[in-house]
Design an enzyme around this catalytic site. Structure first.
Site, PDB file in Angstrom:
ATOM      1  N   GLY A  79      12.909  -4.032  11.699  1.00  0.00           N
ATOM      2  CA  GLY A  79      11.986  -3.118  11.021  1.00  0.00           C
ATOM      3  C   GLY A  79      10.634  -3.725  10.719  1.00  0.00           C
ATOM      4  O   GLY A  79       9.880  -3.189   9.901  1.00  0.00           O
ATOM      5  N   HIS A  86       6.028 -11.941   5.660  1.00  0.00           N
ATOM      6  CA  HIS A  86       5.867 -11.511   4.264  1.00  0.00           C
ATOM      7  C   HIS A  86       7.228 -11.282   3.638  1.00  0.00           C
ATOM      8  O   HIS A  86       8.143 -10.786   4.278  1.00  0.00           O
ATOM      9  CB  HIS A  86       5.020 -10.237   4.163  1.00  0.00           C
ATOM     10  N   LEU A  87       7.333 -11.638   2.344  1.00  0.00           N
ATOM     11  CA  LEU A  87       8.482 -11.264   1.535  1.00  0.00           C
ATOM     12  C   LEU A  87       8.130  -9.966   0.841  1.00  0.00           C
ATOM     13  O   LEU A  87       7.096  -9.879   0.168  1.00  0.00           O
ATOM     14  CB  LEU A  87       8.771 -12.297   0.437  1.00  0.00           C
ATOM     15  N   HIS A  88       8.968  -8.946   1.001  1.00  0.00           N
ATOM     16  CA  HIS A  88       8.867  -7.752   0.156  1.00  0.00           C
ATOM     17  C   HIS A  88       9.575  -8.063  -1.161  1.00  0.00           C
ATOM     18  O   HIS A  88      10.714  -8.554  -1.147  1.00  0.00           O
ATOM     19  CB  HIS A  88       9.592  -6.566   0.774  1.00  0.00           C
ATOM     20  N   ILE A 116       0.828  -1.209   0.000  1.00  0.00           N
ATOM     21  CA  ILE A 116       0.000   0.000   0.000  1.00  0.00           C
ATOM     22  C   ILE A 116       0.864   1.262   0.000  1.00  0.00           C
ATOM     23  O   ILE A 116       0.390   2.338  -0.392  1.00  0.00           O
ATOM     24  CB  ILE A 116      -0.953  -0.029   1.225  1.00  0.00           C
TER      25      ILE A 116
END
Ligand code: AMP
Ligand code: ZN
Length: 121
Positions: free
Chosen positions: A102, A109-111, A37
């Site tokens: 962070g 989740h994988l960015h 988002i």
């Protein structure tokens, strides 16, 4: 999907349940991918297990095939979403684990970030 792993207070579990909308990039029985988002790059999406695994360090050997599938999806979806192939192109795959890492959302989740630079990060 294993609904017993659903955490009703978790924002990503709510996205999986369809209670919060997302821009879906990929879905199968055990994995969902959707656009971040607040993108830090021209391509920026998240790959998450449907099972509520809070952190990378919560994953067990039992989850290894699932983690492997998420990693294998990253390059395919990155190209589909507009990252460029090969050495001149590319993308970044990132996991934040815990406050010092962070992490803000405690559902693994994988960015995946890609596209032409400059990026925010
Ligand atoms: P992290 O710091 O690794 O926990 O990253 C959480 C990421 O989730 C951030 O990049 C947020 O922009 C993203 N995010 C939070 N809420 C949503 C949402 N409803 N839809 C898509 N991405 C989100
Ligand atoms: Zn969750």
């Amino acid at each position: 999907m294993n609904h017993s792993s659903h955490d009703p207070s978790c924002i990503f579990c709510k996205i999986i349940a369809g209670e919060i909308p997302c821009q879906k990039v990929f879905e199968d029985e055990e994995i969902l991918a959707f656009n971040d988002i607040n993108p830090a790059a021209p391509v920026h999406f998240l790959i998450i297990p449907k099972k509520h695994i809070p952190m990378l360090e919560s994953a067990t050997a039992h989850d290894a095939p699932l983690l492997g599938r998420m990693m294998e999806l990253a390059p395919r979806l990155a190209l589909q979403q507009g990252s460029r192939p090969g050495k001149e192109g590319g993308f970044r795959v990132l996991v934040n684990n815990g406050a010092d890492g962070g992490q803000e959302v405690y559902h693994l989740h994988l960015h995946v970030m890609g596209g032409p630079r400059p990026w925010k990060k």
